[in-house]
Design a protein around this motif. Structure first.
Motif, PDB file in Angstrom:
ATOM      1  N   TYR A 204       0.870  -1.178   0.000  1.00  0.00           N
ATOM      2  CA  TYR A 204       0.000   0.000   0.000  1.00  0.00           C
ATOM      3  C   TYR A 204       0.907   1.228   0.000  1.00  0.00           C
ATOM      4  O   TYR A 204       1.644   1.472   0.947  1.00  0.00           O
TER       5      TYR A 204
ATOM      6  N   LYS B 202      -9.000   1.818   6.664  1.00  0.00           N
ATOM      7  CA  LYS B 202      -9.591   0.868   5.721  1.00  0.00           C
ATOM      8  C   LYS B 202      -8.750  -0.402   5.626  1.00  0.00           C
ATOM      9  O   LYS B 202      -9.273  -1.521   5.629  1.00  0.00           O
ATOM     10  N   ILE B 203      -7.429  -0.225   5.548  1.00  0.00           N
ATOM     11  CA  ILE B 203      -6.528  -1.380   5.462  1.00  0.00           C
ATOM     12  C   ILE B 203      -6.665  -2.259   6.702  1.00  0.00           C
ATOM     13  O   ILE B 203      -6.749  -3.489   6.605  1.00  0.00           O
TER      14      ILE B 203
ATOM     15  N   ALA C 265      -9.207  -2.416   8.829  1.00  0.00           N
ATOM     16  CA  ALA C 265     -10.539  -3.022   8.901  1.00  0.00           C
ATOM     17  C   ALA C 265     -10.649  -4.234   7.983  1.00  0.00           C
ATOM     18  O   ALA C 265     -11.229  -5.264   8.350  1.00  0.00           O
ATOM     19  N   GLN C 266     -10.071  -4.129   6.795  1.00  0.00           N
ATOM     20  CA  GLN C 266     -10.158  -5.229   5.836  1.00  0.00           C
ATOM     21  C   GLN C 266      -9.176  -6.356   6.162  1.00  0.00           C
ATOM     22  O   GLN C 266      -9.470  -7.527   5.933  1.00  0.00           O
ATOM     23  N   GLY C 267      -8.017  -5.996   6.704  1.00  0.00           N
ATOM     24  CA  GLY C 267      -6.965  -6.983   6.908  1.00  0.00           C
ATOM     25  C   GLY C 267      -7.125  -7.851   8.125  1.00  0.00           C
ATOM     26  O   GLY C 267      -6.650  -8.985   8.160  1.00  0.00           O
ATOM     27  N   GLN C 268      -7.794  -7.306   9.172  1.00  0.00           N
ATOM     28  CA  GLN C 268      -7.968  -8.067  10.417  1.00  0.00           C
ATOM     29  C   GLN C 268      -6.639  -8.674  10.883  1.00  0.00           C
ATOM     30  O   GLN C 268      -6.504  -9.872  11.076  1.00  0.00           O
TER      31      GLN C 268
END
Length: 297
Positions: free
Chosen positions: A112, A145-146, A148-151
């Motif tokens: 990223y 966002k990263i 939240a999506q990556g967990q």
């Protein structure tokens, strides 16, 4: 009888989920300011992705355009890599490619890029954290966002001690704040990394005026010894992985030449925001790290 069957079924489901989670290994997000900052802990990442069945992603905050110090690299790239104008023009792309080379060695899954200005060396993080030099709102939204999506289970960043580059401090502080902002689910454990010698005397308890950087006093300094020898005549070690990673950063020929095959330990400080309840999980993680692949002490 029915209750016994239900209980047994629940037990098997939980056992399956536990085994499945273990088989997937830890999930890590690396948050750093510059391409080559990951050379502080590349073997830990390599072992996670190659030997523990885990995953690692990397969030790079700056564009790397300020790293115009590659004297020998000038011959390699056919450009004056010590010239600031040349560096500002060519380094962002060159250093992205170098980081992706490094990431191939480490097993990075996703990159990223935040492309914030890599302006010049300084110690004060406030111009960046205040939004004067960097687009803080953009960085925060993207990090949120990263995460939240990556967990993720862990976030790796650099130790933000007083003598560190302001970019390093800022990247770490933003990572800590992003972890604090997370809502719902389990927050990732944030660790501050640094490559050291076995006889290091460096100490860190927190950065003044930034309470989120405080280290948990009861936590040990976790480490992985990448120079520990094994195999035939003990001539093998994981230090070679660190050298592979450093060799990718050819534009930084001066810094990498000084760092090559140095720093036996990859050390990690445990931030207080993680709380004591995750200490045992972190201890277990480093125990598994040392026993996976080719075991080390």
């Amino acid at each position: 009888m029915k209750n016994a069957i239900q209980t047994q079924f629940i037990f098997f489901v939980l056992a399956f989920l536990t085994l499945n989670a273990f088989s997937q290994g830890p999930k890590v997000l690396i948050v750093t300011a510059h391409p080559d900052d990951e050379t502080m802990f590349p073997v830990t990442v390599f072992k996670i992705t190659h030997e523990m069945k885990g995953t690692a992603d990397l969030a790079l905050i700056t564009d790397g355009s300020g790293g115009y110090n590659g004297l020998v690299a000038s011959s390699y790239y056919g450009k004056n890599m010590t010239d600031s104008a040349t560096g500002r023009t060519y380094l962002p792309l060159i250093r992205k490619k170098e980081l992706m080379c490094s990431g191939e060695v480490m097993g990075i899954r996703n990159f990223y890029f935040f492309d914030q200005i890599d302006d010049f060396y300084q110690l004060n993080p406030e111009p960046f954290l205040s939004g004067e030099r960097w687009e803080i709102a953009f960085i925060e939204r993207k990090l949120d966002k990263i995460l939240a999506q990556g967990q993720y289970d862990y976030i790796f960043c650099l130790v933000p001690d007083a003598g560190q580059h302001a970019h390093h401090k800022s990247a770490t502080i933003m990572a800590l704040r992003a972890a604090q902002r997370m809502k719902g689910g389990q927050k990732p454990i944030v660790l501050g990394g640094l490559a050291t010698t076995r006889d290091y005397t460096f100490k860190f308890s927190g950065l003044d005026n930034y309470p989120e950087t405080k280290i948990l006093e009861s936590a040990p300094v976790f480490y992985f010894d990448r120079a520990y020898g094994f195999g035939e005549n003990n001539k093998h070690s994981y230090m070679i992985v660190a050298d592979w990673v450093k060799a990718c950063h050819k534009s930084q020929s001066g810094d990498m030449n000084s760092a090559m095959h140095k720093g036996e330990l990859e050390t990690f400080w445990y931030f207080a925001i993680n709380s004591e309840q995750h200490l045992e999980k972190t201890r277990l993680f480093f125990d598994q790290l040392k026993s996976s692949g080719f075991p080390t002490k």
